[in-house]
Scaffold this motif. Structure first.
Motif, PDB file in Angstrom:
ATOM      1  N   UNK A  53      32.338  41.605  28.814  1.00 11.05           N
ATOM      2  CA  UNK A  53      32.747  41.768  30.209  1.00 11.05           C
ATOM      3  C   UNK A  53      34.122  42.418  30.303  1.00 11.05           C
ATOM      4  N   UNK A  54      35.084  41.941  29.502  1.00 10.59           N
ATOM      5  CA  UNK A  54      36.423  42.544  29.517  1.00 10.59           C
ATOM      6  C   UNK A  54      36.325  44.025  29.132  1.00 10.59           C
ATOM      7  N   UNK A  55      35.443  44.318  28.165  1.00 14.57           N
ATOM      8  CA  UNK A  55      35.299  45.685  27.681  1.00 14.57           C
ATOM      9  C   UNK A  55      34.685  46.582  28.753  1.00 14.57           C
ATOM     10  N   UNK A  56      33.626  46.087  29.411  1.00 13.27           N
ATOM     11  CA  UNK A  56      32.878  46.922  30.349  1.00 13.27           C
ATOM     12  C   UNK A  56      33.577  47.032  31.700  1.00 13.27           C
ATOM     13  N   UNK A  57      34.212  45.934  32.143  1.00 13.56           N
ATOM     14  CA  UNK A  57      34.743  45.902  33.510  1.00 13.56           C
ATOM     15  C   UNK A  57      36.256  45.900  33.575  1.00 13.56           C
ATOM     16  N   UNK A  58      36.891  45.626  32.452  1.00  8.95           N
ATOM     17  CA  UNK A  58      38.349  45.487  32.477  1.00  8.95           C
ATOM     18  C   UNK A  58      38.755  44.081  32.868  1.00  8.95           C
ATOM     19  N   UNK A  59      40.021  43.809  32.646  1.00 11.29           N
ATOM     20  CA  UNK A  59      40.555  42.478  32.887  1.00 11.29           C
ATOM     21  C   UNK A  59      40.409  42.059  34.347  1.00 11.29           C
ATOM     22  N   UNK A  60      40.720  43.002  35.221  1.00  9.63           N
ATOM     23  CA  UNK A  60      40.770  42.749  36.656  1.00  9.63           C
ATOM     24  C   UNK A  60      39.446  42.234  37.212  1.00  9.63           C
ATOM     25  N   UNK A  61      38.374  42.937  36.857  1.00 12.99           N
ATOM     26  CA  UNK A  61      37.080  42.661  37.496  1.00 12.99           C
ATOM     27  C   UNK A  61      36.277  41.599  36.763  1.00 12.99           C
ATOM     28  N   UNK A  62      36.800  41.112  35.644  1.00 12.23           N
ATOM     29  CA  UNK A  62      36.084  40.080  34.900  1.00 12.23           C
ATOM     30  C   UNK A  62      36.440  38.706  35.472  1.00 12.23           C
ATOM     31  N   UNK A  63      35.410  37.900  35.719  1.00 10.86           N
ATOM     32  CA  UNK A  63      35.649  36.550  36.241  1.00 10.86           C
ATOM     33  C   UNK A  63      34.920  35.538  35.367  1.00 10.86           C
TER      34      UNK A  63
END
Lengths: 212, 212
Positions: free
Chosen positions: A34-44
Motif C-alpha cells: 500500500x505504501x508503495x502503490x499509494x504513497x504514505x499520504x493515501x495509505x490508511x
C-alpha cells in the motif's frame, strides 16, 4: 522500531485465529504494498487491513499507529544492509568502497528488495512524518554503525557522503531511469563509484577538518 | 519546452487585461507553489487558476495541459544551471569539478531556487508523467550539454555519475536533512565532492570502456 521490540513478536491472539505471526506478516506485506502503490499520504490502516484480509483492529493490535507500521516497513526494507554493512566495514579499509558499492548495487538490482525500499524512500522524500521515521532509522542503524568503523575524523559526515553517492545513483538509475546509467552493467557502476566511497570513508584528506 | 518556444511568449490576450505577460508569470509562479505544496498528483489547472486569481481558461491559453505547465515549471526551475553549466565546462578540465560543485551548491543553498527545484524533483520521484517530463528536460538541457564538453569516452554516463553525486547530496542535505551533512559549511561540501566530479568528468580511467 528495533527487531527485538515487543511489538514485532506475534502476541497472543485477540480472540481469533487471525492473531498469528502469519497474519502479522501478511499485514506487514500488505502495508508495504500500500505504501508503495499509494504513497504514505493515501495509505490508511483501514486500506492495509482490507488488503491483508483482516480486521483493522488487528492492524492496530500488532502495529499501533500508521507511523508505527511505516516504521516497521522501513525496518524490514532496510534490514539487509543494516545487517550486512557493519561486517563489510569491520573487514578493514582495504577495498571497503568496492564491498559497500557491491552490497548496495546488489540490493537495488534485486526487484524484491528494490520495490519496498523505493516505496519508503519515495514516502520519505514527500512526507515529513515518513521522513522523520526514515531519518531516525537510517541514522541509528546505518550511519552510526558505519561511523563506528571509520577510523578517520568526521566519520558520520563521511558515512553520509558515501550514502549520498549511493542514493544518487539509485535515484538516477532506478527512479528517473536516465540512460545510459539505467542500462549500465552493475559491475561498471561498482568499479566507478567504489573509489569515491573508498575516498570518503578512508582518506584522511578527503574531508576538511572543519567538517568534523 | 525550450526557452524560445512560442508558448513562453505572452501571446495576444484572450479578451481582457488578464491576458498579459504579467498574468502569465503569475500563473507560472502559482503553478510552482501548487506543485511544491501539493505535489503533481493533487495539482489541477483549476487550483492553479484560483491561486493566480485568473480564469482556468487563461491557464489553458498560456500553458495548455497540466503536463505542459509542469514542463514550464521544470524549465524555469532548472533554467539557471542549464544556462551557466555549459560555460563552466567550456573553461576547460582544470578545476571543473570544483566549479560544477560550487554552482550546484549555490543553487541549492538559495531558498528561492531550492524550493521550486525541490518541488519538481519530488514530483518526478513520485509520478511517472512528471518523471518523464523532468527526464526529458534534464537529458536535453543538462546532460547532453555537459557530455558535449567532456573529451573522454562515455561522456553521458560520466555526466550522469556527476549528477548522481550532486542529487544525492541534495537529497540527504536538503530533503532528509541528515546531520552533520545538513549543517556542514557549503565550502566543506564543495571541497569534498569536487574531486569526485573531477574524476567522473575528466579521468580517462574513471569509467570502464564497457560503460561507453
Amino acid at each position: 522500531m528495533t527487531p527485538d521490540a515487543p511489538r514485532r513478536r506475534g502476541r497472543p491472539s485477540l480472540r481469533s485465529a487471525e492473531g498469528t505471526p502469519a497474519a502479522r506478516d501478511r499485514i506487514l506485506a500488505a502495508a508495504r504494498e500500500e505504501f508503495s502503490a499509494r504513497g504514505y499520504d493515501k495509505t490508511s490502516i483501514r486500506r492495509i487491513a482490507q488488503a491483508a484480509g483482516v480486521d483493522p483492529a488487528l492492524v492496530h493490535h500488532y502495529f499501533g499507529t500508521k507511523d508505527e507500521i511505516f516504521a516497521a516497513a522501513v525496518d524490514l526494507s532496510l534490514a539487509l544492509p543494516a545487517k550486512e554493512l557493519p561486517a563489510l566495514l569491520a573487514d578493514g579499509p582495504d577495498g571497503v568502497g568496492e564491498r559497500v558499492a557491491r552490497l548496495f548495487l546488489g540490493f537495488w538490482e534485486d526487484p524484491r528488495t528494490r520495490g519496498p525500499v523505493l516505496a519508503v524512500v519515495r514516502s520519505a522524500l514527500t512526507h515529513e512524518a515518513a521522513r522523520d521515521i526514515m531519518r531516525s532509522f537510517v541514522t541509528r542503524n546505518l550511519l552510526e554503525r558505519i561511523a563506528a568503523q571509520v577510523p578517520v575524523p568526521a566519520p558520520t559526515l563521511r558515512a553520509e557522503l558515501a550514502a549520498s553517492q549511493l542514493i544518487g545513483v539509485a535515484m538516477l538509475r532506478y527512479v528517473l531511469e536516465l540512460e545510459p546509467l539505467a542500462s549500465a552493467d552493475p559491475e561498471t557502476i561498482v568499479a566507478t563509484v567504489a573509489p569515491t566511497l573508498q575516498r570518503y570513508l578512508t582518506d584522511p584528506e578527503a574531508v576538511p577538518a572543519t567538517g568534523a
